[in-house]
Structures are given as structure tokens and as C-alpha cells.
Design a protein around this motif. Sequence first.
Motif, PDB file in Angstrom:
ATOM      1  N   UNK A 384       0.830  -1.201   0.000  1.00  0.00           N
ATOM      2  CA  UNK A 384       0.000   0.000   0.000  1.00  0.00           C
ATOM      3  C   UNK A 384       0.864   1.248   0.000  1.00  0.00           C
ATOM      4  N   UNK A 385       0.212   2.406  -0.156  1.00  0.00           N
ATOM      5  CA  UNK A 385       0.883   3.702  -0.098  1.00  0.00           C
ATOM      6  C   UNK A 385       0.418   4.390   1.173  1.00  0.00           C
ATOM      7  N   UNK A 386       1.311   4.525   2.135  1.00  0.00           N
ATOM      8  CA  UNK A 386       0.936   5.144   3.399  1.00  0.00           C
ATOM      9  C   UNK A 386       0.873   6.659   3.253  1.00  0.00           C
ATOM     10  N   UNK A 387      -0.215   7.256   3.712  1.00  0.00           N
ATOM     11  CA  UNK A 387      -0.379   8.707   3.659  1.00  0.00           C
ATOM     12  C   UNK A 387      -0.251   9.337   5.041  1.00  0.00           C
ATOM     13  N   UNK A 388       0.174   8.559   6.019  1.00  0.00           N
ATOM     14  CA  UNK A 388       0.330   9.110   7.354  1.00  0.00           C
ATOM     15  C   UNK A 388       1.803   9.377   7.626  1.00  0.00           C
TER      16      UNK A 388
END
Length: 416
Positions: A384-388
Motif C-alpha cells: 500500500x501507499x501510506x499517507x500518514x
Amino acid sequence: MALEQTFRDVKKASRQLALMTDEQRNALLGYVAAAISRHSDLLLEANKRDLARMDESNPMYDRLMLTPERLQEITASLRQVATLPSPLGHTLKEKTLDNGLHLRRVSVPFGVIGVVYEARPNVTFDVFALCLKSGNACILKCGRDAIDSCRAAVDLIHDVLHTAGVDSNIVQLLPASHEATAEMLNAVGYIDLCIPRGGKHLIDFVRDTAKIPVIETGAGVVHCYFDKAGELSIGRDIVCNSKTRRCSVCNSLDCLLIHESRLNDLPSLCEPLALKGVKLHVDTRTMIALHDNYPTDLLVPINGDDEWNTEWLSMQMSIRTVDSLDEALEHIDTYGSGHSESIVTEDKAAAERFQTMVDAACIYVNTPTSFTDGAQFGLGAEIGISTQKLGARGPMALEEMTTYKWLIEGHGQIRE
């Protein structure tokens, strides 16, 4: 909990992974890749049943679809993961204290990783591969739209594990029900980390509901700012590639911001989009610039500020005219999701200011956001692509699927 025994079985199986060598894990990935090639007809048939239940106009349809070519990509990804260095057992920090105690911080698996995802059957294989390689067991929860595809994938993996004498509980697929999701998000003591992959609604629900740790991924309201010093030929290619390479993924372009001094170049900038049939939602100044220069049926006025906040996931995007770089930065700060943002400019100072001021996991200068991908970053398949900002950020691959523990060795020292 109705699923508690499943959670308990997966937790127990995760301990077996700690005893498995990297060579054994790599061999299993090769076996699964070979099984996909042998049984592609079964996977495609299951996928057809899912596709038959979905309207082709649904933006998720492309994500749901498996093809022989996509199955080949999946097998190649599995084999690529097998070639990557193991992320486990690395000494991250080491020192000896004055009292003689020797300390090491060593990378280890989380244990059990739960993944909630929507109509993305390829995620089943990606998650399994990355979890196996990083020594984690996994619990999968796909959406109803992809249940036949995902069940066929997990059944195939289970067959390989049985043949290899490995506990098949290292990967389990939960029922496609809201009740199963609720139990998963409350599986304290069984699931060490939950990763949601999907749209904003899914991610918000998981974050707001879960009692287990969550890493937010996926939702991307992605911008490209075409600066007053942007090169038109570069901008045309970047905008078109960002939007149309694969419009249903999270790194695809949602909003183009253009400096008002470049409005005369806007018809040329958007010409490749017209050829691809992209529908544009535009503000007043943009509408004037594109009037008679873009297909009328693909050009509509923006319908309120909420549309600036839309992740289109289809052949649609919005365009807004801004008076300055600062106005573009303000727009991104207001409507961006922290995923991927880009600027097209030949002004080094503007590029540096954009990189400094934009708060996102991935920031691009003169190249498209379509590169936000674990494989493109040389990380292998991604989970996934973490946005945090706490912990992993951006593409999450093997290293991001480990935690660490301290190993302390002494020889009779006691604390005063």
C-alpha cells in the motif's frame, strides 16, 4: 467472536514463520507463481463471475479485472519479491554500555497483518508475497465485488502450502461481510497491524472503528501544478500519463492547477486528454480558455468546492486556474490527501519551494505521479501507499512490514 478460532489459528501459524529460512520462503513464492501459471484458467473463470456482477461503467471495474497479462505481471512480481534481500534479522542499532551490557536493535516481523481491501484481486497475491517474505502471517478481508477471485487465489495458495507441508493458516481470507470486518478490526491480541486499501470511505471507516493499530493507505486526491515556467511539451506528457495510464489507481491525477499566465497553452496541454476521452470539471477561467478548444460534451463547470476534493478513479479530472505558486500550494494544502503531488516548472526556486511546502508522501518535479508505486521505486511489490506520518510513509514494501526488538546481553550485571 465467531471468527476468534480463525484468528487464533493464524496467530499460532505465524510462529512457524519465525523458524522458516529465507530460502524456504523464496521457494514457496516460486511455487505459488508456478501454480498461477498452471491454473490461470481457474483464476480467470472466478474473476469472470465477479465481473458479471459489476457494471462496466463502474470505476472499480478495471481494478477488479484479471487478464492473462495481469496474471503474468502477478507471477513476475512474486518472483521479484523472492529475489529481494530479507528484511529480517538486520541489526539497526548496536552499542555497549559502560557497565558492559551489549544492546542490539534487530528487525523482526509484526506477526499477523490484517488487510482490508476492495475490488483488487491482485492485492491477495501481493499481500501474501510481502507478508511471507517479511515473516508475517496475514488475514485478508476483500469486498463482496471480488470475493470469487480472492477465494480462488487463496485456495490456490493453500494448495501450494499443503503440498509443501506448511500450515495454510499463515494466510486466511475472511467472509465478505460487514460482521467479519467488524470482528477483524476488534481482534485485539490476534492481529498486530491492520492496513486498509481502498477509497476514502473505507479508510475512514477502518481508522474510526479499529481497536487494533492501523496504517492509513491508498486514498489519493492527486494534483499537478503547471507553473508559469513550465515546459509545455513536458507538461502535456506528464498530465496525460498521470491521468490516463491507469485512471482507477490511487496515484492517478485528479486535479490540474495551471498558472493564469499559461492559459493560452491550456488547449494544447489538454489535447492528449481529449483524445483519450477525459471529462474535465473546470472553474470559470479554465472554461473560457477551453471553450471551442475541447469537446463540449467532455467539458463541464465545477459543481461546488466538494469536487476539488474528489478522487475521481475514472477518466475524469478537475482543472483550476491559479494566480500564483502560493495559491496552488494553498489549494493543495486544503484539498490534498498527503499522497502524491507534482509540479511542472523550469524554475529551480519554484520547484524547491514546492518540495519544501507541500505536505505529501511523494513529491515530483517534472515527472508524473504515476511513479508512486513500490515496484517503480525498486521495492518490489507493495502492500500500500501510506499517507500518514507516524511510521511508514509512501510505498510500503518489505522494510515497512517489520518492527524491531532489543536484544540485551550481559554477564551478571545488576542494576544499582
